[in-house]
Design an enzyme around this catalytic site. Structure first.
Site, PDB file in Angstrom:
ATOM      1  N   PHE A 125       0.857  -1.184   0.000  1.00 25.59           N
ATOM      2  CA  PHE A 125       0.000   0.000   0.000  1.00 25.59           C
ATOM      3  C   PHE A 125       0.898   1.240   0.000  1.00 25.59           C
ATOM      4  CE2 PHE A 125      -3.027   3.080   1.579  1.00 25.59           C
ATOM      5  CZ  PHE A 125      -4.220   2.662   1.018  1.00 25.59           C
ATOM      6  N   ASP A 202       1.344  -4.869   8.614  1.00 25.56           N
ATOM      7  CA  ASP A 202       0.204  -3.988   8.449  1.00 25.56           C
ATOM      8  C   ASP A 202      -0.989  -4.880   8.159  1.00 25.56           C
ATOM      9  OD1 ASP A 202      -1.836  -2.364   7.391  1.00 25.56           O
ATOM     10  OD2 ASP A 202      -0.367  -0.800   6.938  1.00 25.56           O
ATOM     11  N   TYR A 227     -11.734   0.609   9.578  1.00 21.36           N
ATOM     12  CA  TYR A 227     -12.852   1.000   8.694  1.00 21.36           C
ATOM     13  C   TYR A 227     -13.053   0.059   7.516  1.00 21.36           C
ATOM     14  CZ  TYR A 227      -8.833   3.290   6.475  1.00 21.36           C
ATOM     15  OH  TYR A 227      -7.598   3.557   5.938  1.00 21.36           O
ATOM     16  N   LYS A 228     -12.155  -0.925   7.331  1.00 23.32           N
ATOM     17  CA  LYS A 228     -12.325  -1.862   6.217  1.00 23.32           C
ATOM     18  C   LYS A 228     -13.210  -3.024   6.691  1.00 23.32           C
ATOM     19  CE  LYS A 228      -8.262  -0.086   3.940  1.00 23.32           C
ATOM     20  NZ  LYS A 228      -6.804  -0.106   3.796  1.00 23.32           N
ATOM     21  N   ARG A 380     -11.220  -5.050  -7.826  1.00 24.28           N
ATOM     22  CA  ARG A 380     -11.172  -5.722  -6.518  1.00 24.28           C
ATOM     23  C   ARG A 380     -12.596  -5.812  -5.976  1.00 24.28           C
ATOM     24  NH1 ARG A 380      -7.584  -2.837  -2.254  1.00 24.28           N
ATOM     25  NH2 ARG A 380      -9.076  -1.187  -2.760  1.00 24.28           N
TER      26      ARG A 380
HETATM   27  C1  LIG Z   1      -6.098   1.107   3.861  1.00 26.35           C
HETATM   28  C2  LIG Z   1      -4.651   1.025   4.129  1.00 26.35           C
HETATM   29  C3  LIG Z   1      -3.944   2.119   4.646  1.00 26.35           C
HETATM   30  C4  LIG Z   1      -4.615   3.434   4.887  1.00 26.35           C
HETATM   31  O1  LIG Z   1      -3.967   4.206   5.822  1.00 26.35           O
HETATM   32  P1  LIG Z   1      -4.701   5.317   6.679  1.00 26.35           P
HETATM   33  O2  LIG Z   1      -3.655   5.845   7.537  1.00 26.35           O
HETATM   34  O3  LIG Z   1      -5.844   4.657   7.392  1.00 26.35           O
HETATM   35  O4  LIG Z   1      -5.252   6.338   5.723  1.00 26.35           O
HETATM   36  C5  LIG Z   1      -2.596   1.940   4.926  1.00 26.35           C
HETATM   37  N1  LIG Z   1      -1.971   0.763   4.695  1.00 26.35           N
HETATM   38  C6  LIG Z   1      -2.638  -0.300   4.189  1.00 26.35           C
HETATM   39  C7  LIG Z   1      -1.917  -1.599   3.964  1.00 26.35           C
HETATM   40  C8  LIG Z   1      -3.979  -0.206   3.874  1.00 26.35           C
HETATM   41  O5  LIG Z   1      -4.633  -1.236   3.341  1.00 26.35           O
END
Ligand SMILES: *Cc1c(COP(=O)(O)O)cnc(C)c1O
Length: 405
Positions: A125, A202, A227-228, A380
């Site tokens: 990400f 992560d 939030y996911k 996705r």
């Molecule tokens: C969704 C996601 C993020 C998002 O980061 P935020 O700090 O919540 O905006 C970061 N890393 C990964 C791997 C994600 O899937």
């Protein structure tokens, strides 16, 4: 695999009633829980109670609210810990995800001239990529020398062995956001430790999606958003895990704040920082109650269902999804996500092989499908087992088939 078959599978699904405990945008086939989970119907009342307590009590709510704000985050620790296979003292809800990634690296990425490399995965990400590269630069190193990227199809353990003594930190998306690939976190943790590296994950796409046992796997640290798959609401408070082994280490540097300070003496307001043992000691600020409330509402539901039951349904649902795509869209769509159930969660990443993939995505969106598009050619879609069913997947596959034909 008719629509009637799908409806029958839904009737036989013991978790089907949970679907009704979520709000969903009207006239949609919502397969986007990997991006933003739906709103639990119990969330609004939880937020309103806090607004009401604030209205009635002002500052006295810190101790006197129905759920006192001072220790409010503690209400989430045990439930959050169960989701990721941790002890409550190893988990804290705080900040947002990228912030937590940095805070953990302050403590767990301590490069030396000999050992300075960070291992991340291909298609990490972007925020994680930016975070690790900026941490490397912050310590005076160069990502060109210090950042190692392992391919999703490469053997991670081999790469760990190759880097050996130079490897300071393994930081992988436990479930990769792009492909839905699940890493063997237990093996990676063990292997990383063998070469003397710190191992963290992560888990933005892992928490609430796949079974995790962070404590038993001996993972050093982890962070995830809520939030996911965890349905905590847009920008909701994230979480962090710090293994019990590190709970009372005072040799670890950290960025400190008053909320991480010993609870007994916090309000003596002294200048000397004394960390709370465990993950809570990494807190900086008093937490946003209005943003924690929906997370609490959601975690209560996860607690009720349990990750085992959720995973059982999820595997079935994703296998059905995979079979439908194979049957209806063979040769036109390639599934990028691994086929073995233990190497994937709820998400399937679909590469559109024929015609204009973007146009197909736009066409299914116009017909109410909610999923997402990743350049240059991947859709996705995730069937989140708490609120999606077999009929959702069936409708998705047929709408996609029409769009591609
Ligand atoms: C969704 C996601 C993020 C998002 O980061 P935020 O700090 O919540 O905006 C970061 N890393 C990964 C791997 C994600 O899937």
């Amino acid at each position: 695999m008719t629509l009637d078959d799908a409806k029958k599978l839904d009737r036989d699904d013991p978790l089907a009633p949970y679907r009704e405990r979520f709000h969903r945008p009207e006239d949609t086939v919502y397969l986007c829980g990997h991006s933003l989970g739906l709103q639990p119907k119990s969330a609004a009342a939880k937020v309103e109670e806090e607004l009401d307590d604030w209205k009635r009590m002002g500052v006295r709510g810190h101790m006197g609210a129905r759920r006192p704000w001072m220790p409010y985050h503690e209400l989430l620790a045990e439930k959050g810990a169960r989701v990721v296979g941790a002890m409550p003292s190893e988990v804290v809800h705080m900040n947002t995800l990228s912030v937590n990634v940095h805070l953990l690296m302050v403590s767990f990425y301590r490069p030396t001239p000999e050992r300075h490399k960070i291992l991340i995965e291909e298609h990490a990400f972007p925020s994680d990529h930016y975070a690790v590269a900026s941490q490397i630069r912050f310590h005076g190193f160069d990502p060109a020398d210090s950042l190692v990227i392992v391919g999703l199809d490469e053997d991670v353990q081999e790469v760990i062995d190759r880097e050996g003594d130079a490897l300071a930190l393994v930081w992988l998306g436990g479930v990769n956001y792009y492909s839905g690939h699940v890493f063997d976190m237990r093996a990676i943790s063990e292997h990383g430790h063998k070469v003397g590296a710190v191992v963290g994950f992560d888990l933005a796409h892992g928490a609430g999606n796949v079974p995790l046992a962070l404590h038993d796997w001996d993972v050093d640290c982890a962070a995830w958003c809520t939030y996911k798959y965890l349905n905590g609401g847009p920008g909701s408070v994230a979480a962090a895990f710090v293994h019990e082994r590190h709970a009372t280490r005072d040799d670890l540097p950290r960025f400190a704040g008053w909320w991480g300070h010993d609870k007994e003496t916090r309000f003596k307001m002294g200048p000397e920082f004394k960390a709370i043992p465990g993950a809570e000691g990494w807190q900086l600020s008093n937490p946003p109650i209005l943003s924690l409330a929906p997370v609490l509402a959601s975690l209560e539901m996860f607690d009720e269902v349990g990750m085992d039951a959720l995973r059982t349904k999820s595997e079935k649902l994703t296998r059905y999804f995979e079979e439908l795509i194979g049957r209806e869209l063979a040769g036109r769509v390639d599934i990028v996500t691994p086929r073995e159930p233990e190497r994937r969660g709820a998400q399937l990443s679909l590469r559109i092989l024929t015609g204009n993939g973007r146009a197909a995505f736009d066409a299914i969106s116009a017909r109410g499908v909610v999923c997402d598009w990743r350049e240059p050619d991947v859709i996705r879609a995730a069937a989140a087992p708490l609120y999606n069913g077999f009929e959702d997947v069936h409708r998705f596959a047929n709408i996609l088939k029409d769009a591609i034909a």
